[in-house]
Design a protein around this motif. Structure first.
Motif, PDB file in Angstrom:
ATOM      1  N   TYR A 102       0.870  -1.489   0.166  1.00 21.91           N
ATOM      2  CA  TYR A 102       0.399  -0.079  -0.168  1.00 21.91           C
ATOM      3  C   TYR A 102       0.615   1.184  -0.424  1.00 21.91           C
ATOM      4  O   TYR A 102       0.142   2.578  -0.228  1.00 21.91           O
ATOM      5  CB  TYR A 102      -0.584   0.424   1.454  1.00 21.91           C
ATOM      6  N   ARG A 117       1.679   1.788  -3.348  1.00 20.60           N
ATOM      7  CA  ARG A 117       0.664   2.759  -4.223  1.00 20.60           C
ATOM      8  C   ARG A 117       0.130   3.853  -3.420  1.00 20.60           C
ATOM      9  O   ARG A 117      -0.752   4.013  -4.229  1.00 20.60           O
ATOM     10  CB  ARG A 117      -0.382   1.504  -4.177  1.00 20.60           C
ATOM     11  N   ARG A 118       0.713   4.952  -2.823  1.00 16.33           N
ATOM     12  CA  ARG A 118       0.344   5.290  -2.133  1.00 16.33           C
ATOM     13  C   ARG A 118      -0.843   5.604  -1.198  1.00 16.33           C
ATOM     14  O   ARG A 118      -1.465   6.239  -1.303  1.00 16.33           O
ATOM     15  CB  ARG A 118       0.960   6.476  -2.501  1.00 16.33           C
ATOM     16  N   GLU A 119      -1.260   4.510  -0.666  1.00 19.34           N
ATOM     17  CA  GLU A 119      -2.899   4.420  -0.108  1.00 19.34           C
ATOM     18  C   GLU A 119      -2.790   5.140   0.819  1.00 19.34           C
ATOM     19  O   GLU A 119      -1.093   4.587   1.546  1.00 19.34           O
ATOM     20  CB  GLU A 119      -2.733   2.974  -0.567  1.00 19.34           C
ATOM     21  N   ASN A 120      -3.712   4.914   1.556  1.00 25.82           N
ATOM     22  CA  ASN A 120      -3.650   4.886   3.158  1.00 25.82           C
ATOM     23  C   ASN A 120      -4.715   3.889   4.136  1.00 25.82           C
ATOM     24  O   ASN A 120      -5.803   2.877   3.321  1.00 25.82           O
ATOM     25  CB  ASN A 120      -4.746   6.442   3.416  1.00 25.82           C
ATOM     26  N   ARG A 168      -0.509  15.033   1.680  1.00 24.98           N
ATOM     27  CA  ARG A 168       0.133  14.009   1.273  1.00 24.98           C
ATOM     28  C   ARG A 168      -0.682  12.916   0.369  1.00 24.98           C
ATOM     29  O   ARG A 168      -0.406  11.666   0.057  1.00 24.98           O
ATOM     30  CB  ARG A 168      -0.149  13.146   3.026  1.00 24.98           C
ATOM     31  N   TYR A 169      -2.052  13.207   0.243  1.00 27.26           N
ATOM     32  CA  TYR A 169      -2.914  13.053  -0.137  1.00 27.26           C
ATOM     33  C   TYR A 169      -2.002  12.128  -2.231  1.00 27.26           C
ATOM     34  O   TYR A 169      -1.824  13.624  -2.747  1.00 27.26           O
ATOM     35  CB  TYR A 169      -4.176  13.389  -1.286  1.00 27.26           C
ATOM     36  N   GLU A 170      -2.287  10.396  -2.218  1.00 23.84           N
ATOM     37  CA  GLU A 170      -1.288  10.410  -3.980  1.00 23.84           C
ATOM     38  C   GLU A 170      -0.075  10.836  -3.387  1.00 23.84           C
ATOM     39  O   GLU A 170       0.494  10.265  -4.408  1.00 23.84           O
ATOM     40  CB  GLU A 170      -2.324  10.699  -5.033  1.00 23.84           C
ATOM     41  N   ARG A 171       0.163  11.083  -2.268  1.00 23.74           N
ATOM     42  CA  ARG A 171       1.902  11.114  -2.314  1.00 23.74           C
ATOM     43  C   ARG A 171       2.919  10.528  -1.333  1.00 23.74           C
ATOM     44  O   ARG A 171       3.672  10.932  -2.050  1.00 23.74           O
ATOM     45  CB  ARG A 171       1.975  13.078  -2.183  1.00 23.74           C
ATOM     46  N   SER A 184       1.781   7.122   1.462  1.00 24.28           N
ATOM     47  CA  SER A 184       0.962   6.724   2.716  1.00 24.28           C
ATOM     48  C   SER A 184       0.438   7.667   3.915  1.00 24.28           C
ATOM     49  O   SER A 184       0.924   7.791   4.839  1.00 24.28           O
ATOM     50  CB  SER A 184       0.951   5.458   2.923  1.00 24.28           C
TER      51      SER A 184
END
Length: 218
Positions: free
Chosen positions: A103, A106-109, A197-200, A202
């Motif tokens: 994750y 993939r830069r997921e949270n 931080r979104y999409e940059r 996790s």
């Protein structure tokens, strides 16, 4: 030629050069490994290979230790000490899959919701430790502490620098969202941190609040 190459005993010179090259494990182990290889009839290339492998293993261990210290975990915890049986509603296979850190690539949270005492912080700490071991930079903080840091940075005119640092870290763990009331300004700064931080990178957030109550915080 390097100073001292033509004078002094070989052991002294070797120690000096290995220190200069920053090879502490080779310095510590070369004599013992040489005796073992002589006993076992190991040739010189394999002797050198053993030494270099020891150096690489030790260097990686030290690097992981530095990442763990930089993360500022309140405690170092792994899934080896987590009692999955005590929380049957938790998807163990999913959690262990997350520990592989795909994750982060993939830069997921991740958001962990639940009442106090349900292991959210332990899971977050264990995921943070796994990330350090996989080579990712990690920062751990509570929501209240992070807001205080952001407010202080704003007052001291270094907010942009702190925000850049928070954007750069591969995994940001924000624990205990909703446990402590936040000021409107603090909540705005926290929301801005998540947004930046979104999409940059996790982010892991733990909270005791259901989603419908998050508007009381953010």
């Amino acid at each position: 030629m390097p100073t001292g190459t033509t004078s002094g005993t070989p052991q002294v010179l070797l120690a000096h050069h290995l220190k200069q090259l920053k090879l502490p494990t080779v310095l510590r182990e070369y004599d013992k490994v040489a005796r073992e290889c002589a006993r076992d009839g190991v040739d010189h290339p394999r002797y050198l290979l053993r030494l270099i492998e020891l150096e690489l293993i030790d260097r990686e261990r030290r690097t992981v230790e530095r990442r763990i210290r930089a993360a500022r975990f309140p405690a170092v915890k792994s899934f080896d000490t987590f009692d999955f049986a005590a929380i049957p509603g938790l998807n163990k296979m999913l959690v262990l899959e997350l520990a592989r850190c795909g994750y982060i690539l993939r830069r997921e949270n991740i958001i962990a919701l639940g009442n106090s005492g349900t292991g959210k912080t332990h899971v977050a700490l264990a995921l943070g430790l796994a990330a350090c071991q996989k080579g990712f930079s990690v920062t751990f903080t509570t929501a209240a502490s992070l807001v205080n840091q952001l407010l202080e940075a704003r007052d001291e005119r270094r907010l942009l620098r702190l925000q850049r640092d928070l954007q750069a870290v591969k995994l940001l763990i924000v624990d205990e969202l909703g446990y402590v009331p936040l000021s409107p300004t603090g909540a705005e700064l926290l929301f801005e941190t998540f947004s930046q931080r979104y999409e940059r990178g996790s982010t892991i957030v733990t909270s005791n609040l259901p989603f419908e109550d998050w508007t009381s915080v953010l």
